[in-house]
Design an enzyme around this catalytic site. Structure first.
Site, PDB file in Angstrom:
ATOM      1  N   SER A 172     -18.680  14.820 -22.207  1.00 25.32           N
ATOM      2  CA  SER A 172     -18.991  14.329 -20.871  1.00 25.32           C
ATOM      3  C   SER A 172     -19.778  13.015 -20.973  1.00 25.32           C
ATOM      4  O   SER A 172     -19.300  12.072 -21.603  1.00 25.32           O
ATOM      5  CB  SER A 172     -19.742  15.416 -20.094  1.00 25.32           C
ATOM      6  OG  SER A 172     -19.806  15.112 -18.731  1.00 25.32           O
ATOM      7  N   ASP A 193      -9.952  20.078 -16.834  1.00 21.80           N
ATOM      8  CA  ASP A 193     -11.244  19.445 -16.547  1.00 21.80           C
ATOM      9  C   ASP A 193     -11.261  18.923 -15.106  1.00 21.80           C
ATOM     10  O   ASP A 193     -10.489  18.025 -14.762  1.00 21.80           O
ATOM     11  CB  ASP A 193     -11.465  18.299 -17.528  1.00 21.80           C
ATOM     12  CG  ASP A 193     -12.845  17.656 -17.414  1.00 21.80           C
ATOM     13  OD1 ASP A 193     -13.557  17.935 -16.433  1.00 21.80           O
ATOM     14  OD2 ASP A 193     -13.199  16.874 -18.313  1.00 21.80           O
ATOM     15  N   HIS A 202     -14.202  21.629 -18.123  1.00 19.89           N
ATOM     16  CA  HIS A 202     -15.399  20.839 -18.446  1.00 19.89           C
ATOM     17  C   HIS A 202     -16.514  21.790 -18.885  1.00 19.89           C
ATOM     18  O   HIS A 202     -17.629  21.789 -18.336  1.00 19.89           O
ATOM     19  CB  HIS A 202     -15.822  20.035 -17.223  1.00 19.89           C
ATOM     20  CG  HIS A 202     -16.678  18.852 -17.532  1.00 19.89           C
ATOM     21  ND1 HIS A 202     -16.162  17.618 -17.840  1.00 19.89           N
ATOM     22  CD2 HIS A 202     -18.025  18.703 -17.573  1.00 19.89           C
ATOM     23  CE1 HIS A 202     -17.140  16.756 -18.043  1.00 19.89           C
ATOM     24  NE2 HIS A 202     -18.290  17.395 -17.904  1.00 19.89           N
TER      25      HIS A 202
END
Length: 284
Positions: A96, A232, A260
């Site tokens: 991320s 995601d 995610h």
């Protein structure tokens, strides 16, 4: 360890100290202990694994209110961790916002990287780093954007745990089975580690200047692996494919069903992909 400006960072090493070092760089508002123990142990079978708390998370200094900083400054913190541990070059894995920071390292400190792995992230200048809104790539899911409006609220431990578990459910993407009890235990460890139940929000407030550098990624020569997480909701397809296309020489590998988040079903395939990538880089 103490870095620039007197900021103290917490870090942990695991595995054989003589093994190739691997630095784990977590995402925004997330401490290092959110790298799951099971995944760290799998990676430590071949590496000396280092995970650490960004400033304003976990046990590291909370400084944004008195000393504002940019997201890009967090990349320099990653180098400071390596310096403090006497590591000249490391394999680096970024998730991320951590993937954003690793891209900055690829551009500004390639001599410190043996390899890079980028997961659940977008290219510099795209996704959440698309300050100008010109990339044309999709943004986060609307339900997630709405949920983020309640981030950092004043909640007791039970309510904050409920908020975080629901956050992980949204982040997971809905393809793999969601184990609420597993994520609750993960966040309980994170709360105990930090000594606070309040969710950190500093990185959402940090300056995003200096992140619009996607055009420079074509010159990267460090072996780079991009992990495609097809479910995601923060950086949905085709972000991973776009990132692999713009980073010089990057390879793309898919972890089916991954969102995610790092639930148990992705640990083995993700660790295998990372370890194969780092082994190839070391052999080369």
């Amino acid at each position: 360890m103490t870095v620039a400006g007197g900021v103290q960072l917490w870090a942990e090493e695991r595995g054989d100290p003589a093994a190739p070092p691997l630095l784990l760089v977590m995402g925004a508002n997330a401490s290092g202990v959110l790298w799951p123990e099971e995944l760290v142990d799998l990676l430590a079978a071949r590496h000396s694994v280092v995970r650490y708390d960004h400033r304003d998370t976990g046990r590291s200094s909370a400084v944004l209110d008195r000393a504002p900083y940019a997201v890009a400054d967090l990349a320099r913190d990653a180098l400071a961790v390596l310096d403090a541990l006497g590591i000249a070059r490391a394999h680096v894995v970024g998730m991320s916002m951590g993937g954003t920071l690793v891209q900055l390292l690829l551009l500004d400190a390639p001599e410190r990287l043996r390899s890079a792995t980028l997961l659940c992230t977008s290219a510099l200048g795209a996704g959440l780093a698309d300050v100008a809104g010109t990339s044309g790539l999709p943004g986060p899911a609307p339900a997630l954007l709405e949920y983020w409006q309640t981030m950092g609220g004043d909640r007791d431990r039970a309510a904050e745990l409920d908020w975080r578990v629901e956050h992980w459910r949204l982040l997971g993407g809905g393809v793999l089975p969601f184990d609420a009890a597993w994520f609750r235990a993960l966040e309980e460890r994170a709360m105990d580690h930090a000594g606070s139940v309040r969710g950190p929000v500093a990185h959402a407030l940090a300056d995003q200047a200096g992140l619009d550098r996607g055009a420079e990624l074509a010159a990267v020569r460090v072996p780079t692996l991009v992990v495609d997480a097809p479910a995601d909701p923060v950086n949905p397809p085709p972000h991973a494919a776009h990132l692999a296309a713009v980073v010089g020489g990057a390879r793309l590998v898919r972890v089916p069903g991954m969102g995610h988040a790092l639930p148990p079903p992705v640990h083995a395939p993700l660790a295998a992909a990372v370890s194969a990538h780092t082994a190839a880089a070391d052999a080369g």
